[in-house]
Design an enzyme around this catalytic site. Structure first.
Site, PDB file in Angstrom:
ATOM      1  N   HIS A  36       0.824  -1.210   0.000  1.00  0.00           N
ATOM      2  CA  HIS A  36       0.000   0.000   0.000  1.00  0.00           C
ATOM      3  C   HIS A  36       0.860   1.263   0.000  1.00  0.00           C
ATOM      4  O   HIS A  36       0.383   2.323   0.398  1.00  0.00           O
ATOM      5  CB  HIS A  36      -0.929  -0.006   1.224  1.00  0.00           C
ATOM      6  CG  HIS A  36      -1.947  -1.106   1.185  1.00  0.00           C
ATOM      7  ND1 HIS A  36      -2.196  -1.953   2.232  1.00  0.00           N
ATOM      8  CD2 HIS A  36      -2.769  -1.508   0.194  1.00  0.00           C
ATOM      9  CE1 HIS A  36      -3.143  -2.820   1.894  1.00  0.00           C
ATOM     10  NE2 HIS A  36      -3.501  -2.574   0.662  1.00  0.00           N
ATOM     11  N   HIS A  37       2.128   1.141  -0.416  1.00  0.00           N
ATOM     12  CA  HIS A  37       2.975   2.345  -0.377  1.00  0.00           C
ATOM     13  C   HIS A  37       2.465   3.394  -1.349  1.00  0.00           C
ATOM     14  O   HIS A  37       2.735   4.579  -1.200  1.00  0.00           O
ATOM     15  CB  HIS A  37       4.449   2.009  -0.666  1.00  0.00           C
ATOM     16  CG  HIS A  37       4.717   1.674  -2.101  1.00  0.00           C
ATOM     17  ND1 HIS A  37       4.323   0.485  -2.666  1.00  0.00           N
ATOM     18  CD2 HIS A  37       5.311   2.382  -3.093  1.00  0.00           C
ATOM     19  CE1 HIS A  37       4.683   0.475  -3.953  1.00  0.00           C
ATOM     20  NE2 HIS A  37       5.278   1.618  -4.215  1.00  0.00           N
ATOM     21  N   LYS A  52       6.934  -4.405 -10.461  1.00  0.00           N
ATOM     22  CA  LYS A  52       6.691  -4.025 -11.856  1.00  0.00           C
ATOM     23  C   LYS A  52       6.227  -2.569 -11.959  1.00  0.00           C
ATOM     24  O   LYS A  52       6.736  -1.789 -12.749  1.00  0.00           O
ATOM     25  CB  LYS A  52       5.578  -4.962 -12.339  1.00  0.00           C
ATOM     26  CG  LYS A  52       5.399  -5.113 -13.788  1.00  0.00           C
ATOM     27  CD  LYS A  52       4.159  -5.959 -14.094  1.00  0.00           C
ATOM     28  CE  LYS A  52       4.215  -7.387 -13.629  1.00  0.00           C
ATOM     29  NZ  LYS A  52       3.124  -8.207 -14.239  1.00  0.00           N
ATOM     30  N   LYS A  96      -3.147  -8.708  -6.820  1.00  0.00           N
ATOM     31  CA  LYS A  96      -3.537  -9.742  -7.794  1.00  0.00           C
ATOM     32  C   LYS A  96      -4.696 -10.522  -7.210  1.00  0.00           C
ATOM     33  O   LYS A  96      -4.803 -10.670  -5.993  1.00  0.00           O
ATOM     34  CB  LYS A  96      -2.352 -10.672  -8.077  1.00  0.00           C
ATOM     35  CG  LYS A  96      -2.556 -11.632  -9.219  1.00  0.00           C
ATOM     36  CD  LYS A  96      -2.524 -10.973 -10.594  1.00  0.00           C
ATOM     37  CE  LYS A  96      -1.199 -10.982 -11.231  1.00  0.00           C
ATOM     38  NZ  LYS A  96      -0.952 -10.397 -12.465  1.00  0.00           N
ATOM     39  N   SER A 128      -2.724   0.076 -18.642  1.00  0.00           N
ATOM     40  CA  SER A 128      -3.819   0.136 -17.661  1.00  0.00           C
ATOM     41  C   SER A 128      -3.781   1.481 -16.929  1.00  0.00           C
ATOM     42  O   SER A 128      -4.820   2.073 -16.646  1.00  0.00           O
ATOM     43  CB  SER A 128      -3.674  -0.978 -16.625  1.00  0.00           C
ATOM     44  OG  SER A 128      -4.228  -2.179 -17.096  1.00  0.00           O
TER      45      SER A 128
HETATM   46  N1  GLU Z   1      -2.352  -8.864 -15.383  1.00  0.00           N
HETATM   47  C1  GLU Z   1      -1.394  -7.978 -15.960  1.00  0.00           C
HETATM   48  C2  GLU Z   1      -0.052  -8.150 -15.301  1.00  0.00           C
HETATM   49  O1  GLU Z   1       0.258  -9.189 -14.757  1.00  0.00           O
HETATM   50  C3  GLU Z   1      -1.875  -6.539 -15.991  1.00  0.00           C
HETATM   51  C4  GLU Z   1      -2.198  -5.914 -14.682  1.00  0.00           C
HETATM   52  C5  GLU Z   1      -2.879  -4.566 -14.803  1.00  0.00           C
HETATM   53  O2  GLU Z   1      -3.038  -4.062 -15.895  1.00  0.00           O
HETATM   54  O3  GLU Z   1      -3.264  -4.039 -13.743  1.00  0.00           O
HETATM   55  O4  GLU Z   1       0.792  -7.305 -15.369  1.00  0.00           O
END
Ligand code: GLU
Length: 471
Positions: free
Chosen positions: A64-65, A94, A106, A362
């Protein structure tokens, strides 16, 4: 030890190796690597035959940073608490690497997708969204899901619609999820984004003279022999862009098996063959390999695992022949395999950098939803007018009129898709340089995965330091 425990541990092993090279306070490192929240829930679903089935769902918010948290929703029988935690952690790193201002998350639903009708999938998705909303695990400023393995624009449309119906009057409700269809607030280029980003990342690497010399490979993508494992959304688009750039697809794999041809496979023909025959096998002119994982051992320059985690392991890493392993999937190489590959002199282009194109676009979609205006809408015509004035001035100075087609090309203003792709290309190129600069500052002690982790850790650490934590 079960696989359940292993994936999150694998991610943390890579984290620890990188963290050990930094000078950050160990208490802060411990905070960064921990998964902040996991929600596991079950709910009943009425099948089309009238029976009731209990479905398991999860959402993990790793960090949650920065808020909201961000990451896909996976539909697969393999989904487990360990898997969503590991994948959520990868999302944190990422997002930091590509400067997408999110914490990592996730989610997943434990179902074998193809065993459910469209109506059943809709009921499952809507109920899943409802459960998330009830516990404040979804929202434009809270946690924003997206497509992942086994999900796509359709599921995101159901999620957005369910969320909207539960939040009357919430102006930014559509920003509760990304990867939506265009008519539901999606953005052009999102579907291709992860694959396109992987292509940009591989291109950066192949243009890196120093690295290519070390690997004994020519610079550039043209002529490179490539194997892609997985022809889902990501694998398909990586293959497409690689082929368009002149790479030779010498192997393609799907879950039913794999095919190889050293002279190259035409992607569209393979996809058509699989659609018509129901299998990738028996493609004219190609050799069949009995399992998908056999493709990982094919002779090639670049191996692109674009399916699931845990594919290149201690067991098969010694047989991998590729000089470059480009991780389009999340977590396809185990920490043990990493060591073997690097002893062999192969290079792993890590997932935390390479497949970040999806979340990058996104991010653009989320910003579009919050701003309630399509990218390019305000400036496209103004740009075109300016270009026409420049071309007109050139024409009157030179006394030569440009052919209409050339004039049209030169004066074209940027569309939403142009801007998205340009933002994605810039992001992937800049992140590559950032990770490489980090790597260079470690005098050969950090491989690209470690350098990518260090880049992420440094950025996340700044957030805590700015708050005065861990002085
Ligand atoms: N599921 C994709 C990933 O592993 C996209 C995640 C997203 O767009 O929030 O990077």
């Amino acid at each position: 030890m079960s696989k359940q425990f292993r994936f999150f541990e694998q991610v943390n092993r890579s984290f620890d190796r990188a963290a050990a090279l930094t000078k950050h306070d160990p208490r802060m490192l411990a905070q960064i690597r921990e998964c902040n929240a996991v929600y596991h829930f079950t709910f009943p679903v009425k099948r089309d035959d009238g029976s009731i089935e209990v479905v398991h769902g999860w959402r993990a918010e790793h960090s949650h940073h920065k808020l909201p948290t961000k990451g896909g929703i996976r539909y697969s029988y393999m989904v487990s608490e360990d898997e969503v935690k590991a994948l959520a952690a990868l999302m944190t790193y990422k997002c930091a690497i590509v400067d997408a201002p999110f914490g990592g998350a996730k989610g997943g639903i434990k179902i074998t997708r193809h065993e459910y009708s469209n109506g059943e999938l809709e009921r499952i998705t809507r109920r899943y969204t409802y459960e998330l909303k009830k516990k404040n695990f979804i929202g434009p400023g809270v946690d924003v899901p997206a497509p992942d393995y086994g999900t796509g624009a359709q599921e995101m449309a159901w999620m957005a619609d369910t969320y909207q119906s539960l939040s009357a009057g919430e102006l930014n409700a559509l920003a509760c999820v990304t990867g939506k269809p265009i008519a539901q607030g999606g953005i052009r280029g999102r579907e291709q984004a992860t694959g396109r980003g992987v292509y940009f990342g591989i291109r950066e690497l192949c243009n890196d003279a120093e690295v290519m010399k070390r690997l004994g490979l020519e610079q550039g993508i043209a002529g490179k022999r490539v194997v892609v494992q997985g022809l889902g959304n990501v694998g398909f688009y990586v293959s497409k862009y690689m082929q368009e750039a002149g790479a030779v697809l010498v192997g393609l794999a799907e879950y039913e098996g794999a095919i190889g041809n050293p002279d190259g496979l035409d992607l569209d023909s393979v996809v058509k063959h699989r659609k018509d025959s129901g299998s990738i096998l028996n493609f004219p002119g190609a050799t069949d390999l009995e399992t998908s994982s056999k493709a990982l051992e094919l002779d090639c320059d670049i191996l692109v695992p674009a399916a699931l985690e845990n594919q290149v392991t201690r067991d098969n890493a010694p047989d991998v022949k590729a000089k470059i392993i480009a991780e389009a999937a999340n977590g396809p190489t185990t920490a043990g395999a990493d060591e073997i590959l690097s002893e062999k002199g192969a290079l792993v282009l890590p997932d935390t950098y390479l497949n970040a194109g999806g979340v990058t676009v996104s991010y653009f979609e989320w910003v579009k939803n919050l701003s309630h205006v399509r990218f390019g809408r305000m400036q496209k015509r103004f740009e075109e007018g300016a270009f026409h004035r420049i071309v007109g001035a050139m024409e009157s100075h030179t006394g030569r009129l440009l052919p209409l087609e050339e004039r049209a090309e030169l004066t074209r203003g940027a569309s939403e898709e142009d801007l998205v792709n340009s933002g994605l290309e810039e992001t992937m190129a800049l992140a590559y340089q950032t990770v490489r600069t980090t790597q260079n500052s470690y005098d050969g002690k950090a491989n690209l995965r470690a350098a990518a982790f260090i880049t992420a850790i440094n950025k996340i650490a700044l957030c805590y330091e700015d708050l005065g934590f861990f002085p």
